[in-house]
Design a protein around this motif. Structure first.
Motif, PDB file in Angstrom:
ATOM      1  N   ASN A  42     -13.414  86.518-108.286  1.00 45.16           N
ATOM      2  CA  ASN A  42     -13.534  85.196-108.883  1.00 45.16           C
ATOM      3  C   ASN A  42     -12.410  84.340-108.300  1.00 45.16           C
ATOM      4  OD1 ASN A  42     -13.221  82.914-110.500  1.00 45.16           O
ATOM      5  ND2 ASN A  42     -13.836  83.982-112.364  1.00 45.16           N
ATOM      6  N   PRO A  43     -12.717  83.321-107.482  1.00 40.63           N
ATOM      7  CA  PRO A  43     -11.666  82.546-106.817  1.00 40.63           C
ATOM      8  C   PRO A  43     -10.812  81.725-107.788  1.00 40.63           C
ATOM      9  CG  PRO A  43     -13.783  81.525-106.440  1.00 40.63           C
ATOM     10  CD  PRO A  43     -14.050  82.832-107.129  1.00 40.63           C
ATOM     11  N   MET A  44     -11.330  81.460-108.990  1.00 42.31           N
ATOM     12  CA  MET A  44     -10.554  80.711-109.982  1.00 42.31           C
ATOM     13  C   MET A  44      -9.536  81.601-110.690  1.00 42.31           C
ATOM     14  SD  MET A  44     -11.746  77.763-109.506  1.00 42.31           S
ATOM     15  CE  MET A  44     -11.094  76.830-110.867  1.00 42.31           C
ATOM     16  N   GLU A  45      -9.753  82.918-110.622  1.00 41.46           N
ATOM     17  CA  GLU A  45      -8.864  83.901-111.243  1.00 41.46           C
ATOM     18  C   GLU A  45      -8.926  85.176-110.408  1.00 41.46           C
ATOM     19  OE1 GLU A  45      -6.019  85.203-113.295  1.00 41.46           O
ATOM     20  OE2 GLU A  45      -6.852  83.322-114.051  1.00 41.46           O
ATOM     21  N   PRO A  46      -8.166  85.215-109.281  1.00 42.18           N
ATOM     22  CA  PRO A  46      -8.269  86.322-108.321  1.00 42.18           C
ATOM     23  C   PRO A  46      -8.018  87.717-108.892  1.00 42.18           C
ATOM     24  CG  PRO A  46      -7.108  84.476-107.347  1.00 42.18           C
ATOM     25  CD  PRO A  46      -7.285  84.156-108.808  1.00 42.18           C
ATOM     26  N   THR A  47      -7.390  87.812-110.056  1.00 42.25           N
ATOM     27  CA  THR A  47      -7.209  89.141-110.654  1.00 42.25           C
ATOM     28  C   THR A  47      -8.520  89.672-111.223  1.00 42.25           C
ATOM     29  OG1 THR A  47      -6.565  88.212-112.792  1.00 42.25           O
ATOM     30  CG2 THR A  47      -4.787  88.719-111.213  1.00 42.25           C
ATOM     31  N   MET A  48      -9.503  88.790-111.377  1.00 42.10           N
ATOM     32  CA  MET A  48     -10.829  89.196-111.846  1.00 42.10           C
ATOM     33  C   MET A  48     -11.650  89.575-110.611  1.00 42.10           C
ATOM     34  SD  MET A  48     -10.720  88.926-115.126  1.00 42.10           S
ATOM     35  CE  MET A  48     -12.426  89.038-115.598  1.00 42.10           C
ATOM     36  N   ALA A  49     -11.708  90.870-110.334  1.00 41.18           N
ATOM     37  CA  ALA A  49     -12.392  91.364-109.140  1.00 41.18           C
ATOM     38  C   ALA A  49     -13.057  92.695-109.470  1.00 41.18           C
ATOM     39  CB  ALA A  49     -11.396  91.530-107.998  1.00 41.18           C
ATOM     40  N   GLU A  50     -14.072  93.017-108.699  1.00 46.70           N
ATOM     41  CA  GLU A  50     -14.798  94.265-108.917  1.00 46.70           C
ATOM     42  C   GLU A  50     -15.413  94.726-107.604  1.00 46.70           C
ATOM     43  OE1 GLU A  50     -15.764  97.472-110.321  1.00 46.70           O
ATOM     44  OE2 GLU A  50     -15.205  96.169-111.993  1.00 46.70           O
ATOM     45  N   ASP A  51     -15.506  96.048-107.432  1.00 46.38           N
ATOM     46  CA  ASP A  51     -16.226  96.631-106.306  1.00 46.38           C
ATOM     47  C   ASP A  51     -17.625  96.999-106.778  1.00 46.38           C
ATOM     48  OD1 ASP A  51     -14.142  96.454-104.487  1.00 46.38           O
ATOM     49  OD2 ASP A  51     -13.370  98.431-104.969  1.00 46.38           O
ATOM     50  N   VAL A  52     -18.619  96.631-105.981  1.00 52.11           N
ATOM     51  CA  VAL A  52     -20.020  96.909-106.291  1.00 52.11           C
ATOM     52  C   VAL A  52     -20.590  97.802-105.196  1.00 52.11           C
ATOM     53  CG1 VAL A  52     -22.293  95.863-106.635  1.00 52.11           C
ATOM     54  CG2 VAL A  52     -20.239  94.673-107.461  1.00 52.11           C
ATOM     55  N   LEU A  53     -21.377  98.779-105.606  1.00 51.99           N
ATOM     56  CA  LEU A  53     -22.031  99.692-104.679  1.00 51.99           C
ATOM     57  C   LEU A  53     -23.543  99.588-104.852  1.00 51.99           C
ATOM     58  CD1 LEU A  53     -19.280 101.134-105.884  1.00 51.99           C
ATOM     59  CD2 LEU A  53     -19.958 102.868-104.272  1.00 51.99           C
ATOM     60  N   ALA A  54     -24.287  99.999-103.823  1.00 52.32           N
ATOM     61  CA  ALA A  54     -25.745 100.101-103.906  1.00 52.32           C
ATOM     62  C   ALA A  54     -26.104 101.534-103.549  1.00 52.32           C
ATOM     63  CB  ALA A  54     -26.416  99.136-102.938  1.00 52.32           C
ATOM     64  N   SER A  55     -26.942 102.141-104.380  1.00 54.67           N
ATOM     65  CA  SER A  55     -27.326 103.520-104.119  1.00 54.67           C
ATOM     66  C   SER A  55     -28.724 103.780-104.661  1.00 54.67           C
ATOM     67  CB  SER A  55     -26.324 104.473-104.774  1.00 54.67           C
ATOM     68  OG  SER A  55     -26.653 105.811-104.462  1.00 54.67           O
ATOM     69  N   ASP A  56     -29.382 104.748-104.036  1.00 56.87           N
ATOM     70  CA  ASP A  56     -30.695 105.141-104.538  1.00 56.87           C
ATOM     71  C   ASP A  56     -30.540 106.331-105.470  1.00 56.87           C
ATOM     72  OD1 ASP A  56     -30.006 106.854-102.419  1.00 56.87           O
ATOM     73  OD2 ASP A  56     -32.080 107.151-101.837  1.00 56.87           O
TER      74      ASP A  56
END
Length: 94
Positions: A42-56
């Protein structure tokens, strides 16, 4: 979860485009030996971040997942997945 790296990257690229359209900062990485992942900030609050994965899954269906194994949504519904990620990274100003 098993994953084909190339297909995972394709799903994450579609999600990245949707999130960028909503002004999130994204960075797609594919470290050797690890699942490809999309870093969403989130560029307005850079500490708000997450890693997202895609998997079957075992039935061959593709899903988006948060890094802590929280299922976000089906990979065929990029809009809903992006909305759910945005709600996780949303900051309420007081």
């Amino acid at each position: 979860m098993k994953a084909d790296r190339s297909e995972a990257m394709d799903h994450l690229e579609r999600l990245a485009a949707q999130l960028e359209a909503h002004s999130f900062q994204v960075r797609l990485t594919a470290p050797a030996g690890l699942y490809p992942r999309l870093r969403v900030v989130n560029p307005m609050e850079p500490t708000m971040a997450e890693d997202v994965l895609a998997s079957d899954t075992n039935d061959g269906e593709w899903w988006y997942w948060l890094s802590w194994a929280g299922r976000i949504g089906h990979a065929s519904d990029v809009v809903t997945a992006a909305e759910r990620i945005a709600s996780v990274l949303h900051v309420i100003r007081r």
